[in-house]
Scaffold this motif. Structure first.
Motif: not given
Length: 143
Positions: A99-111
C-alpha cells in the motif's frame, strides 16, 4: 496460562492502546482550520511507538519474573503457535508495504504514507497476538 500467551496479551493491549493514544493526539491537533495532512505527526508517532516498545518490554520482564518456572517452559506447540501468530501478523506488514509503495508512486503526502505504515505495524502486532491467543484458547491444529 503460558508465559507466551501472557506476552501475546501484553503485546495486543499495549499496541492497541499506543495506537489509540497516537490517534487522539493527531486528531486533536487537526481541530480547527488545520488540514489533517498538515498536522505535526512525527514526534507523536515516534514517542508512541517508543513508549509502546518500552512498556511491552517492561511488562514482559515483570511478567516473566512473576511467573513460576513451569510457565516459562515452551514446547513444540508453543513454538508452532508463535510461528502461526507471526505468519498472520506479517501479512499486514506485507499489505502495508504494498500500500505504501503504491502511495509513494502516486506521490501521496508523507503524512498518509507514514500513518499507513504505522497502522499496518499496529495491526500486525494486534492481529498476530490475537491469533496466538485464539490458538491458545481454542486449540491449534498443526498442519
Amino acid at each position: 496460562m503460558a508465559l507466551d500467551e501472557k506476552r501475546a496479551w501484553i503485546t495486543a493491549v499495549v499496541s492497541a492502546c499506543g495506537y489509540v493514544v497516537y490517534l487522539v493526539i493527531v486528531l486533536s491537533r487537526a481541530a480547527g482550520d488545520v488540514p489533517l495532512a498538515d498536522v505535526a505527526y512525527v514526534a507523536p508517532l515516534l514517542w508512541t511507538v517508543g513508549a509502546a516498545i518500552v512498556v511491552t518490554i517492561g511488562i514482559g520482564i515483570a511478567t516473566g519474573l512473576a511467573s513460576p518456572r513451569e510457565a516459562m517452559r515452551t514446547d513444540e506447540r508453543d513454538r508452532e503457535i508463535d510461528r502461526f501468530g507471526e505468519y498472520v501478523g506479517h501479512s499486514f506488514v506485507v499489505i502495508g508495504g504494498v500500500a505504501t509503495l503504491v502511495m509513494a508512486m502516486a506521490e501521496t503526502a508523507h503524512f498518509w504514507i507514514a500513518n499507513t505504515v504505522y497502522l499496518m505495524f499496529a495491526l500486525s502486532a494486534i492481529v498476530g497476538s490475537v491469533a496466538r491467543i485464539f490458538a491458545y484458547r481454542r486449540g491449534f491444529q498443526q498442519w
